[in-house]
Design an enzyme around this catalytic site. Structure first.
Site, mmCIF file in Angstrom:
data_model
loop_
_atom_site.group_PDB
_atom_site.id
_atom_site.type_symbol
_atom_site.label_atom_id
_atom_site.label_comp_id
_atom_site.label_asym_id
_atom_site.label_seq_id
_atom_site.Cartn_x
_atom_site.Cartn_y
_atom_site.Cartn_z
ATOM 1 N N ASP A 136 -40.547 62.975 100.872
ATOM 2 C CA ASP A 136 -39.601 63.069 101.929
ATOM 3 C C ASP A 136 -38.588 64.188 101.861
ATOM 4 O O ASP A 136 -37.725 63.918 100.987
ATOM 5 C CB ASP A 136 -39.007 61.688 102.391
ATOM 6 C CG ASP A 136 -38.207 61.399 103.629
ATOM 7 O OD1 ASP A 136 -37.704 62.577 104.023
ATOM 8 O OD2 ASP A 136 -37.999 60.309 104.143
ATOM 9 N N SER A 178 -35.362 56.122 109.594
ATOM 10 C CA SER A 178 -34.406 57.342 109.123
ATOM 11 C C SER A 178 -33.062 56.803 109.414
ATOM 12 O O SER A 178 -32.718 55.620 108.910
ATOM 13 C CB SER A 178 -34.635 58.342 109.932
ATOM 14 O OG SER A 178 -34.052 59.515 109.356
ATOM 15 N N HIS A 212 -41.443 62.883 105.899
ATOM 16 C CA HIS A 212 -40.420 61.899 106.782
ATOM 17 C C HIS A 212 -40.908 61.777 107.878
ATOM 18 O O HIS A 212 -40.828 62.310 108.954
ATOM 19 C CB HIS A 212 -39.235 62.707 107.074
ATOM 20 C CG HIS A 212 -38.004 62.282 107.545
ATOM 21 N ND1 HIS A 212 -37.369 60.995 106.755
ATOM 22 C CD2 HIS A 212 -37.355 61.993 108.599
ATOM 23 C CE1 HIS A 212 -36.464 60.672 107.508
ATOM 24 N NE2 HIS A 212 -36.308 61.231 108.712
#
Length: 222
Positions: free
Chosen positions: A170, A116, A201
Site C-alpha cells: 500500500d 482508507s 491501496h
C-alpha cells in the site's frame, strides 16, 4: 440532519445495517457495487448504507475541494492530523447510527465499515460509540488521534469484533502505519482479526471472500 446516502436493502424491513464509509475523494457510490459479491442469501435482511462525506478543501490536493471525512495536511497521511475535522465526522457517523436506530435497527446489529479514510473514521467513531456495535470492518486504514483513544474509547466497544485488511504494498497508507495502529489497539485489549494481502491501496477478491466469511459470523451470532 444525516449525510446523504446510497442505500441497498437485501430484504424488506432489514434487521441489520452496515454503514460503509468511502475513502478520500470518492463518494457513497464507490462500494455500493460490492453488495452482490458479499451477501449470502442465508443472511438476515441487511440495509447497506453508503454515505457521501462532506465536500471540503484538502491540503494535499492543493486545497481543491473534494469529498473527505477530514483534511490531509501532510504528505505522510498521519502527519499534522485534522483533529477538528475528524471530530466533526465522528458526529456525522453518530447521526447515521442514530438514524438506523430510529428505523428499528439497534446498535448491536450495526456494523461500521470503511476503506482508507473511511476506515480511519470507522475506528475513530466506532471505538468511541457509547453503545455496543456488532462489528468494525477496517480496510487499508490506520487509527487517527491515537494519543487520545485510550482515554476517549467507550467501554461498550472494548470487545467488539474488528476485521482489518491491508495491502502489503500500500503506497497511500503504508503497511507499517496500519500495523502500528493494530498493535496499539491490541495493547489496549481490543481483538483484531488481521489480514494482509499482496496488493496496493485497494480491495481484492480474496479480501472480499474473507470479509464475507467474517460478516457471516457476525450475522449468525444472534
Amino acid at each position: 440532519m444525516p449525510l446523504p446516502t446510497v442505500e441497498h436493502e437485501t430484504r424488506p424491513a432489514p434487521e441489520w445495517a452496515v454503514i460503509w464509509l468511502h475513502g478520500l475523494g470518492a463518494d457513497g457510490n464507490d462500494f455500493a457495487p460490492i453488495v452482490p459479491e458479499l451477501v449470502d442469501p442465508a443472511w438476515p435482511g441487511i440495509r447497506f448504507v453508503f454515505p457521501h462525506a462532506p465536500v471540503r478543501p484538502v491540503t494535499v490536493n492543493n486545497g481543491v475541494p473534494m469529498r473527505a471525512w477530514y483534511d490531509i495536511k501532510g504528505l505522510a497521511i498521519a502527519d499534522k492530523q485534522d483533529a477538528e475535522g475528524i471530530r466533526l465526522s465522528i458526529d456525522e457517523v453518530e447521526q447515521l447510527i442514530a438514524r438506523e436506530q430510529e428505523r428499528g435497527v439497534p446498535a448491536s446489529r450495526i456494523v461500521l465499515a470503511g476503506f482508507s479514510q473511511g476506515g480511519a473514521m470507522t475506528l475513530s467513531a466506532g471505538l468511541r460509540h457509547r453503545e455496543t456495535l456488532a462489528g468494525l470492518l477496517v480496510l487499508s486504514a490506520y487509527l487517527p488521534l491515537h494519543d487520545t483513544i485510550e482515554a476517549e474509547r467507550a467501554g461498550a466497544n472494548h470487545a467488539t469484533p474488528i476485521f482489518w485488511g491491508h495491502g502489503v504494498a500500500d503506497p497511500v497508507v503504508p503497511l507499517a502505519l496500519g500495523e502500528q495502529s493494530k498493535q496499539l489497539l491490541e495493547t489496549l485489549g481490543h481483538r483484531i482479526d488481521w489480514h494482509t494481502y499482496p496488493m496496493g491501496h485497494q480491495v481484492s477478491l480474496p479480501e472480499i471472500g474473507d470479509i464475507r466469511a467474517w460478516l457471516g459470523g457476525i450475522f449468525g451470532a444472534v
